[in-house]
Design a protein around this motif. Sequence first.
Motif, PDB file in Angstrom:
ATOM      1  N   HIS A   3      24.657  39.209  58.859  1.00 61.52           N
ATOM      2  CA  HIS A   3      25.261  39.678  57.616  1.00 61.52           C
ATOM      3  C   HIS A   3      25.623  38.476  56.751  1.00 61.52           C
ATOM      4  O   HIS A   3      25.970  37.403  57.267  1.00 61.52           O
ATOM      5  N   VAL A   4      25.561  38.651  55.440  1.00 59.34           N
ATOM      6  CA  VAL A   4      25.895  37.559  54.519  1.00 59.34           C
ATOM      7  C   VAL A   4      26.895  38.067  53.482  1.00 59.34           C
ATOM      8  O   VAL A   4      26.962  39.269  53.188  1.00 59.34           O
ATOM      9  N   LEU A   5      27.658  37.139  52.935  1.00 61.47           N
ATOM     10  CA  LEU A   5      28.619  37.467  51.892  1.00 61.47           C
ATOM     11  C   LEU A   5      27.861  37.791  50.605  1.00 61.47           C
ATOM     12  O   LEU A   5      27.091  36.962  50.108  1.00 61.47           O
ATOM     13  N   PRO A   6      28.056  38.987  50.043  1.00 62.02           N
ATOM     14  CA  PRO A   6      27.349  39.313  48.802  1.00 62.02           C
ATOM     15  C   PRO A   6      27.938  38.568  47.613  1.00 62.02           C
ATOM     16  O   PRO A   6      29.140  38.268  47.585  1.00 62.02           O
ATOM     17  N   ASP A   7      27.101  38.257  46.649  1.00 61.84           N
ATOM     18  CA  ASP A   7      27.592  37.644  45.419  1.00 61.84           C
ATOM     19  C   ASP A   7      28.389  38.661  44.617  1.00 61.84           C
ATOM     20  O   ASP A   7      28.122  39.864  44.666  1.00 61.84           O
ATOM     21  N   LEU A   8      29.365  38.174  43.864  1.00 65.31           N
ATOM     22  CA  LEU A   8      30.078  39.055  42.947  1.00 65.31           C
ATOM     23  C   LEU A   8      29.185  39.340  41.739  1.00 65.31           C
ATOM     24  O   LEU A   8      28.448  38.456  41.283  1.00 65.31           O
ATOM     25  N   PRO A   9      29.273  40.541  41.177  1.00 63.79           N
ATOM     26  CA  PRO A   9      28.471  40.861  39.992  1.00 63.79           C
ATOM     27  C   PRO A   9      29.120  40.410  38.684  1.00 63.79           C
ATOM     28  O   PRO A   9      28.753  40.882  37.612  1.00 63.79           O
ATOM     29  N   TYR A  10      30.092  39.505  38.772  1.00 62.86           N
ATOM     30  CA  TYR A  10      30.811  38.965  37.615  1.00 62.86           C
ATOM     31  C   TYR A  10      31.446  37.647  38.046  1.00 62.86           C
ATOM     32  O   TYR A  10      31.475  37.321  39.242  1.00 62.86           O
ATOM     33  N   ALA A  11      31.944  36.882  37.092  1.00 56.81           N
ATOM     34  CA  ALA A  11      32.590  35.604  37.408  1.00 56.81           C
ATOM     35  C   ALA A  11      33.953  35.849  38.067  1.00 56.81           C
ATOM     36  O   ALA A  11      34.539  36.931  37.932  1.00 56.81           O
ATOM     37  N   TYR A  12      34.458  34.834  38.754  1.00 55.79           N
ATOM     38  CA  TYR A  12      35.753  34.979  39.429  1.00 55.79           C
ATOM     39  C   TYR A  12      36.881  35.280  38.445  1.00 55.79           C
ATOM     40  O   TYR A  12      37.859  35.924  38.807  1.00 55.79           O
ATOM     41  N   ASP A  13      36.752  34.806  37.211  1.00 55.76           N
ATOM     42  CA  ASP A  13      37.788  35.095  36.218  1.00 55.76           C
ATOM     43  C   ASP A  13      37.434  36.318  35.364  1.00 55.76           C
ATOM     44  O   ASP A  13      38.119  36.628  34.396  1.00 55.76           O
ATOM     45  N   GLY A  14      36.392  37.048  35.744  1.00 55.17           N
ATOM     46  CA  GLY A  14      35.902  38.148  34.932  1.00 55.17           C
ATOM     47  C   GLY A  14      36.830  39.345  34.860  1.00 55.17           C
ATOM     48  O   GLY A  14      36.723  40.153  33.934  1.00 55.17           O
TER      49      GLY A  14
END
Length: 204
Positions: A3-14
């Motif tokens: 399993h892998v950590l999925p990317d966020l679909p927005y920036a961390y400050d989004g």
Amino acid sequence: MAHVLPDLPYAYDGLEPFISKQIMELHHKKHHQTYVNALNAAEQAYAKASTPKERIALQAALKFNGGGHINHSLFWKNLAPSASEGKGNGGQLRDGPLKEAITKTWGSLDAFKKEFNATTASIQGSGWGWVGYNPQTKALEIVTTANQDPLLTHTPVIGVDIWEHAFYLQYLNVKADYLNAIWNVINFDEAEKRFLEAQSGAKL
């Protein structure tokens, strides 16, 4: 396959100002990554286990970390930059099947939010608040799960993390403020997609 950590679909400050960049970085890169790492380790150990006792001993780790990975992977998609801040579609419930279902069951979006927040805030300790599709009644229902338990009785449509790591750095111990704020970044478009898939019998 690991399993892998999925990317966020927005920036961390989004999701600011409703969920801070600091919380999102810690929550995604530290907490969710820990669940992924521990789930992989537990699955590897399970594959090597040679006795029923060894396999039984791993069940708790598989449930906790597997649930943490499943729940958070859904949670990130459940959020979107806020429309009220001119950043995205977060918080916007458009006319359509999901709005109709919410209105039919709760009378209004505000009444739905009020019941969801009250039910979720009443969780003892850590857990998750859910809007789930009940395949038996074919209706939306508000339910909760403890700890990192995944929602198995319903198809998850919206999930809200009520663990302190999801809000404490910004909202301290005031769960109600966090729950009121998060509706500004709920991705109702994603929720409607999941609702329609649930109605069609798709496995989510």
